[in-house]
Design an enzyme around this catalytic site. Structure first.
Site, PDB file in Angstrom:
ATOM      1  N   ASP A   1     -63.062  66.390  93.785  1.00  0.00           N
ATOM      2  CA  ASP A   1     -63.560  66.062  95.115  1.00  0.00           C
ATOM      3  C   ASP A   1     -62.501  66.337  96.177  1.00  0.00           C
ATOM      4  OD1 ASP A   1     -61.866  63.964  94.557  1.00  0.00           O
ATOM      5  OD2 ASP A   1     -63.379  62.393  94.714  1.00  0.00           O
ATOM      6  N   SER A   2     -61.338  66.810  95.744  1.00  0.00           N
ATOM      7  CA  SER A   2     -60.333  67.330  96.673  1.00  0.00           C
ATOM      8  C   SER A   2     -60.877  68.505  97.472  1.00  0.00           C
ATOM      9  CB  SER A   2     -59.069  67.752  95.915  1.00  0.00           C
ATOM     10  OG  SER A   2     -59.389  68.578  94.812  1.00  0.00           O
TER      11      SER A   2
ATOM     12  N   ASP B   1     -65.638  66.044  89.217  1.00  0.00           N
ATOM     13  CA  ASP B   1     -65.469  64.688  89.728  1.00  0.00           C
ATOM     14  C   ASP B   1     -66.814  64.050  90.053  1.00  0.00           C
ATOM     15  OD1 ASP B   1     -62.835  63.831  89.739  1.00  0.00           O
ATOM     16  OD2 ASP B   1     -62.352  64.867  91.608  1.00  0.00           O
TER      17      ASP B   1
ATOM     18  N   LYS C   1     -65.101  63.272  85.646  1.00  0.00           N
ATOM     19  CA  LYS C   1     -63.893  62.472  85.904  1.00  0.00           C
ATOM     20  C   LYS C   1     -64.240  61.333  86.856  1.00  0.00           C
ATOM     21  CE  LYS C   1     -60.358  63.984  88.475  1.00  0.00           C
ATOM     22  NZ  LYS C   1     -60.274  62.938  89.536  1.00  0.00           N
TER      23      LYS C   1
ATOM     24  N   GLU D   1     -62.572  57.823  88.880  1.00  0.00           N
ATOM     25  CA  GLU D   1     -61.372  57.129  89.314  1.00  0.00           C
ATOM     26  C   GLU D   1     -61.498  55.634  89.054  1.00  0.00           C
ATOM     27  OE1 GLU D   1     -60.409  57.953  93.360  1.00  0.00           O
ATOM     28  OE2 GLU D   1     -60.414  60.138  93.103  1.00  0.00           O
TER      29      GLU D   1
ATOM     30  N   GLU E   1     -51.997  60.113  88.744  1.00  0.00           N
ATOM     31  CA  GLU E   1     -51.589  60.728  90.007  1.00  0.00           C
ATOM     32  C   GLU E   1     -50.583  59.854  90.742  1.00  0.00           C
ATOM     33  OE1 GLU E   1     -53.503  62.634  94.111  1.00  0.00           O
ATOM     34  OE2 GLU E   1     -54.815  61.921  92.504  1.00  0.00           O
TER      35      GLU E   1
END
Length: 309
Positions: free
Chosen positions: A46-47, A85, A115, A117, A184
Site C-alpha cells: 500500500d506504499s 497488502d 500482508k 499490519e 520495519e
C-alpha cells in the site's frame, strides 16, 4: 523458466541461510523487470499510495487500488510469488469483512498471499485467513497504517517495553499461522533476536542485518521520485529520476528546435497518394521534389523562429 517460490521453500531458505529478496512493484513493466532480475518475492504494497498515487500516507489506499495494481503485477511476473497488502480498515473490524476483502484481493488481483499490519491484536484474523487457505505475511514494528497512532515514522523497539511487545507480536503471528513477518524500522539487535526466536522467515526494512531477507520500495531502490528524500535504511542502486527528467527535457528541446521528428522518423510515400487528399487533379500537381523542398523550407523557418525567441 524458473520455478515460483512457495511458503514452504521460503521456510527452507531461512533454514539454509539463503536470504530472501523482496521488492515492491505496482505495475506490469516494473514487475516484469523485477522478475527478469531474479527477485524472489514481489510485494504490491500500500506504499503505492505514497510513491504512485501521491498521498502523504498509505491510509487513503483502497481495496480497489490494491486489486488494480496487483492484477497488473501478476500479468508482468507470472513466475514470481506475489504478496498484496490488505489496505487500512479492510481487516480487523469483523471476521466476515476480513475474509470477504481477502477473497477479493486473491481472486480479482491474482495475489498468492496477503500482508497484514499488526501483532497480537490481529492474530485471530490471521488464523481465520490461514484456515480459509490464504497464506499471510505479518508486518510489525513501524506499521504505516497506524502512523498517526505511533506519532510518526519512528524506529521501534528502543525501549524494553516496546521490545517485549514486538517479540510477543511476532510469536503470536507465527502461532496464528503466518508464513513470514516483515519488520520495519526495528532496532537491529531486537530484529535479530526475533528472527532467531521464530521458525518462519523475517523480512527486514530498516531492521538491520539479522533478518532472513530484505525488502525495499521500488522507487527508493531506483531513486525514482522528485524530489527524492534519502533514507538511512535504503541503498539506492540507480538515479532513474534524474535520467527520466533529463530525457524528457531533451525531447522538449528537440520538439521546440525542430530536431524531432527528423526524416528517419517520418513515413515517406508517393505524392500520387497525397494529391487527391488536397484536391489535386494532376495538371498542376506539385512534384515530390517540390514537396520535399517545401518541407525543408518550413523546417528551417521553424528553427529560425525558435532561435529568435
Amino acid at each position: 523458466m524458473r520455478k515460483r517460490l512457495t511458503i514452504t521453500s521460503m521456510k527452507k531458505m531461512k533454514q539454509e541461510r539463503n536470504a530472501i529478496s523482496v521488492l515492491t512493484a505496482y505495475d506490469y513493466p516494473s514487475a516484469k523487470l523485477a522478475e527478469e532480475a531474479g527477485i524472489d518475492v514481489i510485494l504490491v504494497g500500500d506504499s503505492l499510495g505514497n510513491v504512485v498515487l501521491g498521498y502523504e500516507t498509505t491510509i487513503p489506499v483502497t481495496i480497489d487500488d490494491i486489486i488494480y495494481h496487483t492484477r497488473a503485477v501478476a500479468r508482468g511476473a507470472g513466475q514470481t510469488f506475489i504478496v498484496a497488502d490488505m489496505p487500512f480498515m479492510t481487516y480487523g473490524a469483523s471476521r466476515e469483512t476480513t475474509l470477504r476483502n481477502a477473497a477479493r484481493i486473491m481472486q480479482e488481483g491474482g495475489a498468492h498471499a496477503l500482508k497484514l499490519e499488526g501483532g497480537t491484536e490481529i492474530a485471530a484474523d490471521v488464523e481465520a485467513l490461514v484456515k480459509a487457505g490464504i497464506p499471510v505475511m505479518g508486518h510489525i514494528g513501524l506499521t504505516p497504517q497506524s502512523v498517526h497512532q505511533l506519532g510518526g515514522y519512528k524506529v521501534q523497539g528502543k525501549l524494553d517495553k516496546e521490545a517485549e511487545r514486538l517479540m510477543n507480536d511476532a510469536k503470536a503471528l507465527e502461532q496464528a499461522g503466518a508464513f513470514s513477518i516483515v519488520m520495519e524500522l526495528v532496532t537491529e539487535p531486537l530484529a535479530a533476536a526475533i528472527s532467531g526466536a521464530l521458525t518462519i522467515p523475517t523480512i527486514g526494512i530498516g531492521a538491520g542485518r539479522g533478518c532472513d531477507g530484505q525488502v525495499l520500495v521500488y522507487h527508493d531502490l531506483l531513486q525514482y521520485a522528485s524530489p527524492y528524500t534519502p533514507k538511512k535504511f535504503v541503498k539506492t542502486y540507480a538515479d532513474i529520476g534524474t535520467t527520466i527528467r533529463d530525457a524528457i527535457q531533451s525531447y522538449v528541446q528537440d520538439v521546440k528546435g525542430a530536431a524531432f521528428p527528423a526524416e528517419e522518423h517520418a513515413f515517406l510515400g508517393h505524392t500520387s497518394a497525397v494529391q487527391p487528399l488536397y484536391g489535386g487533379n494532376g495538371s498542376g500537381a506539385t512534384t515530390e521534389g517540390q514537396l520535399d523542398a517545401e518541407a525543408q523550407r518550413s523546417q528551417r523557418s521553424r528553427a529560425a523562429e525558435v532561435r529568435l525567441s
